[in-house]
Write an enzyme that holds these catalytic residues in place. Structure first.
Site, PDB file in Angstrom:
ATOM      1  N   ASN A   7       8.071  14.676  -1.054  1.00 19.59           N
ATOM      2  CA  ASN A   7       7.637  13.262  -1.553  1.00 19.59           C
ATOM      3  C   ASN A   7       8.463  12.113  -0.379  1.00 19.59           C
ATOM      4  O   ASN A   7       9.917  12.104  -0.830  1.00 19.59           O
ATOM      5  CB  ASN A   7       8.169  13.018  -3.483  1.00 19.59           C
ATOM      6  CG  ASN A   7       7.556  11.989  -3.431  1.00 19.59           C
ATOM      7  OD1 ASN A   7       8.117  10.859  -3.111  1.00 19.59           O
ATOM      8  ND2 ASN A   7       7.172  11.671  -4.584  1.00 19.59           N
ATOM      9  N   HIS A  10      12.311   7.889  -2.263  1.00 19.88           N
ATOM     10  CA  HIS A  10      13.805   8.045  -2.956  1.00 19.88           C
ATOM     11  C   HIS A  10      14.488   7.191  -1.312  1.00 19.88           C
ATOM     12  O   HIS A  10      15.405   6.923  -1.462  1.00 19.88           O
ATOM     13  CB  HIS A  10      14.063   8.762  -3.255  1.00 19.88           C
ATOM     14  CG  HIS A  10      13.462   8.659  -5.006  1.00 19.88           C
ATOM     15  ND1 HIS A  10      13.306   7.948  -5.344  1.00 19.88           N
ATOM     16  CD2 HIS A  10      12.983  10.327  -5.300  1.00 19.88           C
ATOM     17  CE1 HIS A  10      12.880   7.602  -6.570  1.00 19.88           C
ATOM     18  NE2 HIS A  10      12.807   9.389  -6.752  1.00 19.88           N
ATOM     19  N   HIS A  52       4.097   7.355  -3.192  1.00 23.23           N
ATOM     20  CA  HIS A  52       3.516   6.529  -4.302  1.00 23.23           C
ATOM     21  C   HIS A  52       3.924   4.749  -3.427  1.00 23.23           C
ATOM     22  O   HIS A  52       4.960   4.778  -4.036  1.00 23.23           O
ATOM     23  CB  HIS A  52       4.798   6.960  -5.385  1.00 23.23           C
ATOM     24  CG  HIS A  52       4.173   6.777  -6.779  1.00 23.23           C
ATOM     25  ND1 HIS A  52       4.634   6.804  -7.512  1.00 23.23           N
ATOM     26  CD2 HIS A  52       3.180   6.239  -7.220  1.00 23.23           C
ATOM     27  CE1 HIS A  52       4.438   6.123  -9.054  1.00 23.23           C
ATOM     28  NE2 HIS A  52       3.303   5.591  -8.540  1.00 23.23           N
ATOM     29  N   ARG A  54       3.950   1.893  -5.708  1.00 23.02           N
ATOM     30  CA  ARG A  54       3.627   1.586  -7.103  1.00 23.02           C
ATOM     31  C   ARG A  54       2.921   0.571  -7.224  1.00 23.02           C
ATOM     32  O   ARG A  54       3.208  -0.884  -6.902  1.00 23.02           O
ATOM     33  CB  ARG A  54       5.568   1.445  -7.125  1.00 23.02           C
ATOM     34  CG  ARG A  54       5.512   3.251  -8.072  1.00 23.02           C
ATOM     35  CD  ARG A  54       6.434   2.878  -8.490  1.00 23.02           C
ATOM     36  NE  ARG A  54       7.212   3.323  -9.853  1.00 23.02           N
ATOM     37  CZ  ARG A  54       6.967   3.690 -11.282  1.00 23.02           C
ATOM     38  NH1 ARG A  54       7.370   5.142 -10.548  1.00 23.02           N
ATOM     39  NH2 ARG A  54       6.549   3.820 -12.095  1.00 23.02           N
ATOM     40  N   ARG A  58       8.300  -0.814  -5.601  1.00 24.32           N
ATOM     41  CA  ARG A  58       9.862  -1.148  -5.863  1.00 24.32           C
ATOM     42  C   ARG A  58      10.686  -0.330  -4.635  1.00 24.32           C
ATOM     43  O   ARG A  58      11.512  -0.649  -4.531  1.00 24.32           O
ATOM     44  CB  ARG A  58      10.127  -0.657  -7.484  1.00 24.32           C
ATOM     45  CG  ARG A  58      10.469   1.165  -7.172  1.00 24.32           C
ATOM     46  CD  ARG A  58      10.894   1.357  -8.288  1.00 24.32           C
ATOM     47  NE  ARG A  58       9.834   0.618  -9.552  1.00 24.32           N
ATOM     48  CZ  ARG A  58      10.055   1.541 -10.832  1.00 24.32           C
ATOM     49  NH1 ARG A  58      10.312   2.726 -11.525  1.00 24.32           N
ATOM     50  NH2 ARG A  58       9.746   0.879 -12.293  1.00 24.32           N
ATOM     51  N   GLU A  79      -0.104   9.007  -4.245  1.00 22.51           N
ATOM     52  CA  GLU A  79       0.488   8.851  -5.578  1.00 22.51           C
ATOM     53  C   GLU A  79      -0.323   7.216  -5.853  1.00 22.51           C
ATOM     54  O   GLU A  79       0.263   6.774  -5.394  1.00 22.51           O
ATOM     55  CB  GLU A  79       1.668   9.185  -6.259  1.00 22.51           C
ATOM     56  CG  GLU A  79       2.438  10.657  -6.364  1.00 22.51           C
ATOM     57  CD  GLU A  79       3.461  10.616  -6.395  1.00 22.51           C
ATOM     58  OE1 GLU A  79       4.224   9.850  -7.595  1.00 22.51           O
ATOM     59  OE2 GLU A  79       3.893  12.653  -6.252  1.00 22.51           O
ATOM     60  N   THR A 110       8.627   8.649 -12.648  1.00 24.62           N
ATOM     61  CA  THR A 110       6.894   9.022 -12.842  1.00 24.62           C
ATOM     62  C   THR A 110       7.884   9.818 -13.951  1.00 24.62           C
ATOM     63  O   THR A 110       8.626  11.158 -14.072  1.00 24.62           O
ATOM     64  CB  THR A 110       5.987   9.470 -12.151  1.00 24.62           C
ATOM     65  OG1 THR A 110       6.040   8.721 -11.181  1.00 24.62           O
ATOM     66  CG2 THR A 110       5.044   9.709 -13.315  1.00 24.62           C
ATOM     67  N   GLU A 160      -1.416  18.504 -10.282  1.00 20.79           N
ATOM     68  CA  GLU A 160      -0.358  18.787 -10.512  1.00 20.79           C
ATOM     69  C   GLU A 160       0.962  18.625 -11.649  1.00 20.79           C
ATOM     70  O   GLU A 160       0.398  17.905 -12.727  1.00 20.79           O
ATOM     71  CB  GLU A 160       0.236  17.680  -9.304  1.00 20.79           C
ATOM     72  CG  GLU A 160       2.064  18.002  -9.612  1.00 20.79           C
ATOM     73  CD  GLU A 160       2.078  16.824  -8.173  1.00 20.79           C
ATOM     74  OE1 GLU A 160       1.769  16.250  -7.598  1.00 20.79           O
ATOM     75  OE2 GLU A 160       3.654  16.802  -8.817  1.00 20.79           O
ATOM     76  N   HIS A 200       7.952  17.531  -9.418  1.00 21.11           N
ATOM     77  CA  HIS A 200       8.885  17.040 -10.581  1.00 21.11           C
ATOM     78  C   HIS A 200      10.192  17.200 -10.678  1.00 21.11           C
ATOM     79  O   HIS A 200      10.305  18.482 -11.578  1.00 21.11           O
ATOM     80  CB  HIS A 200       8.240  16.074 -11.630  1.00 21.11           C
ATOM     81  CG  HIS A 200       9.319  14.943 -12.238  1.00 21.11           C
ATOM     82  ND1 HIS A 200       8.742  13.871 -11.863  1.00 21.11           N
ATOM     83  CD2 HIS A 200      10.663  14.253 -12.698  1.00 21.11           C
ATOM     84  CE1 HIS A 200       9.300  12.679 -11.791  1.00 21.11           C
ATOM     85  NE2 HIS A 200      10.679  13.135 -12.891  1.00 21.11           N
TER      86      HIS A 200
END
Ligand code: PXP
Length: 247
Positions: A7, A10, A52, A54, A58, A79, A110, A160, A200
């Site tokens: 992922n 970040h 993801h 969003r 962000r 995502e 999340t 998931e 996660h």
């Protein structure tokens, strides 16, 4: 073999901290580039890239997703929140899979799984649209019996399992109970015919336990890999800057 979905959100969080609002240009100053990070992850053996987009943009931006689609050789897992706008975006992008997550503006990342039971019709409409477009739907859910059973009934091929509660409890007396929930959830999901992924809060330490879950197809891991990459690269980054300051 458990597969690894990296992922990259970040990486974009770090970029946005300095370059929010700057347009991306291949030769521009905007860094770090999550797409470049994804390609390095691909070279290092990642099996897929999870990203993801969003609603509040962000971290990941639309251009990141399109650039990734252009260059990635490995699977892209998008995502998304279960909204008409995001479903339309996914149908245009045609990733290998989508992972439906709950989204709230206040959360940093999340939190909590998708409430499939509480928004059955919306989730079903999303699954149907993706099935018709040959895009795999994964539902990001807590390891809860009702959520798992309904996910299977609605025709989602993948789930998931949300490992956040277990990860947060890792150094507490609740860890064993949280792990049992995940364990039972994985068995239940597999029995219901679902492909079981998890993600996660997985890190370089707790992965030793999560890898013992039964029937896990893929782990989606982000924060710990980005964090590790920051520190493993720091020596070279400082050396290079000093060299350029005093050539
Ligand atoms: N899976 C899902 C559905 C997520 O929302 C996230 C967080 O963005 C992850 C996996 C990765 O979590 P982490 O960054 O804690 O590894």
């Amino acid at each position: 073999m458990i597969l690894l979905g990296v992922n990259i959100d970040h990486c974009a969080t770090v970029r946005q901290a300095r370059y929010r609002g700057y347009a991306y240009a291949a030769d521009g100053p905007v860094e770090p580039d999550p797409v470049a990070f994804a390609l390095l992850a691909e070279q290092a053996g990642a099996d897929g890239i999870t990203i993801h987009l969003r609603e509040d943009r962000r971290h990941i931006q639309e251009h990141d997703v399109w650039r990734l689609k252009e260059v990635a050789k490995i699977r892209i897992n998008l995502e998304l929140a279960c909204t008409p706008a995001m479903i339309a975006f996914a149908l245009k992008l045609k990733p290998h899979s989508v992972c439906v997550v709950p989204e709230s503006r206040e959360e940093i990342s999340t939190e909590g799984g998708l409430d499939v039971v509480g928004q059955r019709d919306r989730v079903k409409a999303c699954i149907d649209a993706m099935n018709a477009a040959d895009i795999i739907t994964s539902l990001f859910i807590d390891p809860d019996a009702a959520q798992i059973e309904l996910s299977a009934q609605l025709g989602a091929p993948w789930v998931e399992l949300h490992t956040g509660a277990w990860a947060n409890a890792y150094n507490t007396p609740q860890r064993a109970a949280e792990f049992t929930c995940l364990y039972d959830g994985a068995l239940r999901a597999h029995t219901a015919g679902l492909i079981v992924n998890a993600g996660h809060g997985i890190n370089y330490v707790n992965v030793a336990e999560i890898r013992t879950l039964p029937h896990v197809h893929e782990l989606n891991i982000g924060h710990t890999i980005i964090s590790r990459a920051l520190s493993t690269g720091v020596e070279e980054a400082v050396r290079e800057m000093k060299k350029r300051m005093n050539p």
